[in-house]
Write a protein that holds these residues in place. Structure first.
Motif, PDB file in Angstrom:
ATOM      1  N   GLU A 105      33.901  -1.675  -4.145  1.00 24.65           N
ATOM      2  CA  GLU A 105      35.333  -1.969  -4.237  1.00 24.65           C
ATOM      3  C   GLU A 105      35.919  -1.470  -5.545  1.00 24.65           C
ATOM      4  OE1 GLU A 105      35.585  -6.178  -3.654  1.00 24.65           O
ATOM      5  OE2 GLU A 105      34.652  -6.068  -1.686  1.00 24.65           O
ATOM      6  N   VAL A 155      36.528  -0.764   5.140  1.00 25.77           N
ATOM      7  CA  VAL A 155      37.930  -1.145   5.309  1.00 25.77           C
ATOM      8  C   VAL A 155      38.738  -0.475   4.219  1.00 25.77           C
ATOM      9  CG1 VAL A 155      39.560  -3.042   5.444  1.00 25.77           C
ATOM     10  CG2 VAL A 155      37.245  -3.362   6.262  1.00 25.77           C
ATOM     11  N   PRO A 193      37.743   1.746  -1.574  1.00 28.34           N
ATOM     12  CA  PRO A 193      37.660   0.929  -0.359  1.00 28.34           C
ATOM     13  C   PRO A 193      38.058  -0.518  -0.653  1.00 28.34           C
ATOM     14  CG  PRO A 193      35.609   2.125  -0.726  1.00 28.34           C
ATOM     15  CD  PRO A 193      36.429   2.295  -1.958  1.00 28.34           C
ATOM     16  N   TYR A 194      38.680  -1.167   0.318  1.00 33.71           N
ATOM     17  CA  TYR A 194      38.979  -2.584   0.136  1.00 33.71           C
ATOM     18  C   TYR A 194      37.716  -3.392   0.333  1.00 33.71           C
ATOM     19  CZ  TYR A 194      41.578  -6.935   0.172  1.00 33.71           C
ATOM     20  OH  TYR A 194      42.057  -8.183  -0.142  1.00 33.71           O
ATOM     21  N   ARG A 195      36.888  -2.933   1.249  1.00 33.54           N
ATOM     22  CA  ARG A 195      35.620  -3.624   1.497  1.00 33.54           C
ATOM     23  C   ARG A 195      34.651  -2.619   2.087  1.00 33.54           C
ATOM     24  NH1 ARG A 195      31.622  -6.206   1.367  1.00 33.54           N
ATOM     25  NH2 ARG A 195      31.117  -8.193   2.326  1.00 33.54           N
TER      26      ARG A 195
END
Lengths: 161, 405
Positions: free
Chosen positions: B67, B354, B361-363
């Motif tokens: 992240e 995600v 990336p957010y996740r």
């Protein structure tokens, strides 16, 4: 021809108050309230989804809630083996608790334990709700929440003088 | 016959007093037979009553770091958990990124991906067999496993520039092209490996000591394998026909002709046999790839066009190498999520990515095959004999860094 994924998603939609979406032939998602998730899981298992590939959580600090995602698929049914369903639900910061799906899918064991230590979501009914990877001094700190910042080193590039 | 111990004792007027021994035993975390993991074993005599796997000694926080880095910087990171199987770790992640940025991969690059993946699969299986060998006290297998693996690592080095942690696969294609020298070397390696596999069978597979240590040890039934969520060769050794290369073909696998070895015994020996036969199948695939690989570009046109002409002339035309185009520096993919899976050497590898539209990336969720084996090993070891613990461990080919990530 009706795709296998549509059959399953329509069945879930007809029985539960769930938002369903098929992204492609092989990927779909179901979003339900956490109160109904065990029932939905039981229905999916009856349909042939026999194992959990991953259990994970995504933190949304603005909304003060955590999304829990179960990725389920099938080993025994060759048609459903192509499909990975994401079973999603939300827990709030105020009550980070939900029913464990261990009784439905035993393979959720590792993922639920990891989600517990990383995001602080308690799974009720899990036989072994302890920390898994983290060391003993990580009590009360949940690294995968967005509020947990890690110290980053910059990237250093040597410039020619 | 009065040779039975009880009879002898009775005749001599002596008796045996059996004292039950119970207790807990620590295996690891630095035990050569445990890897970087502690196994807490609860024993009753030499029967294992309960096992607690204390994992996490090599936890690298890949998901959290994911992240905090942009998409390209994550390629070398996601490889770290399994350096001996890094092509697969790389491939699964890049496929997830490609799904989000929606880019097509040229045919030649797809073949090269399968080529690198199969070479890596052979190397990884040989590593696993070597470790199994030394667990069982068969040090020749250990030497041979690592020695023969070197042949394949050498090919990967020629192709990608690095022995391990290759970072070979990039969004839209691969970094380097196949050269005649690599093809020549691969042909030699295939001939060598075929010859060597015969020797392996004689000294390892058909060795009565090895068979005694593996046959009927750690038996996993089909039902249990499904329930516990086993993956890869371990699942296939329990009679489940399941391989991502067949279920959801990626790279060049739809065009390759290969078989999936499945055994129904579910014991340690079946798991070892599946790995052996997979090596044979991988050799078959490599032959096909060398023969059938189409001509063409190895990077998607969308990115290829961005490479400056002077650099293209020097690197692509001169060395058949790709210079990373500027787009990669910190691209922002659209919002969305992707779930991809590949069949890594140890089994199914799943990525859940995600994106929230930013450069990071957010996740990033990474579920490696060994991670899913934690549950399998814990259950499988229960009820077995203590001496078989290492045999179960080795035959599952569990790799702690991969599980911890």
């Amino acid at each position: 021809m009706q795709r296998p994924i549509d059959n399953v998603l329509n069945l879930v939609k007809s029985k539960f108050n769930a938002q369903v979406k098929a992204e492609s032939d092989a990927r779909g998602q179901i979003e339900v309230d956490k109160k109904a998730i065990v029932e939905v899981a039981k229905l999916l298992k009856e349909q042939g989804f026999d194992h959990v590939k991953s259990v994970t959580g995504i933190d949304f600090p603005e909304q003060e809630k955590i999304q829990i995602v179960y990725h389920v698929s099938s080993y025994s049914n060759p048609e459903l083996a192509k499909v990975i369903l994401a079973l999603k639900t939300y827990v709030t910061y105020k009550e980070p608790k939900m029913q464990s799906l261990y009784e439905v899918w035993e393979s959720a064991w590792t993922g639920e334990r990891e989600t517990y230590e990383m995001l602080g979501v308690y799974f009720e009914g899990h036989p072994d709700m302890r920390r898994l990877f983290l060391p003993e001094d990580f009590e009360g700190v949940y690294p995968l929440r967005k509020s947990y910042k890690i110290k980053l080193e910059g990237l250093f590039v040597d410039k020619q003088a | 016959m009065t040779n039975r111990l009880e009879d002898v004792l009775e005749n001599s007027g002596m008796a045996v007093d059996i004292v039950p021994v119970e207790g807990e035993l620590n295996v690891g975390p630095q035990h050569p037979g445990s890897g970087h993991m502690r196994i807490l074993v609860k024993l009753n005599g030499d029967i294992i009553e309960d096992v607690d796997l204390d994992v996490g000694y090599v936890h690298r926080a890949v998901e959290k770091l994911g992240e905090n880095r942009n998409y390209m910087h994550l390629i070398p990171l996601v490889e770290r958990p399994a350096i001996l199987d890094s092509i697969h770790m790389n491939l699964g992640y890049v496929m997830a990124v490609e799904k989000i940025i929606n880019v097509d991969v040229p045919e030649r690059a797809q073949y090269l991906r399968s080529f690198a993946a199969e070479v890596n699969r052979i190397a990884s299986h040989l590593y696993g067999l070597g470790i199994l060998g030394i667990f069982l006290g068969h040090s020749t297998a250990f030497m041979w496993g690592f020695g023969d693996r070197e042949v394949w690592v050498h090919i990967l080095e020629m192709l990608t520039g690095a022995r391990v942690t290759n970072s070979y696969i990039i969004p839209g294609g691969v970094r380097r092209d196949l050269t005649p020298a690599i093809i020549e070397e691969t042909k030699k390696a295939i001939t060598y490996m075929r010859k060597k596999l015969e020797d392996w069978k004689k000294i390892f597979l058909y060795n009565p000591t090895i068979r005694a240590r593996l046959e009927n040890v750690g038996v996993m039934t089909k039902e249990k394998a499904i329930e516990w969520g086993a993956v890869g060769p371990n699942l296939r050794a329990s009679g489940v026909y399941y391989d991502v290369r067949k279920i959801e073909p990626y790279a060049a696998y739809p065009k390759l002709d290969f078989e999936i070895p499945v055994y129904k015994e579910g014991d340690g020996y079946a798991r070892t046999m599946v790995r052996f036969e997979e090596v044979e199948q991988s050799l078959r695939m490599l032959e096909q790839i060398i023969k059938e690989i189409p001509e063409g570009n190895i990077l998607s046109d969308r990115f290829f066009k961005q490479i400056p002409p002077t650099r293209l002339k020097k690197w692509w035309e001169g060395y058949r190498r790709i210079v990373l185009p500027g787009y990669y520096a910190s691209f922002r993919p659209p919002k969305g999520e992707a779930v991809t899976r590949v069949e890594a050497a140890r089994g199914e590898l799943l990525y859940y990515l995600v994106s929230d539209g930013s450069a990071k990336p957010y996740r990033l969720r990474m579920v490696t095959p060994s991670y899913r084996l934690i549950n399998v090993m814990r259950n499988l070891a229960k009820g077995s004999r203590f001496a078989d613990l290492v045999s179960i461990y080795g035959s599952l080919d569990y790799f702690p860094p991969e599980a911890d990530r």
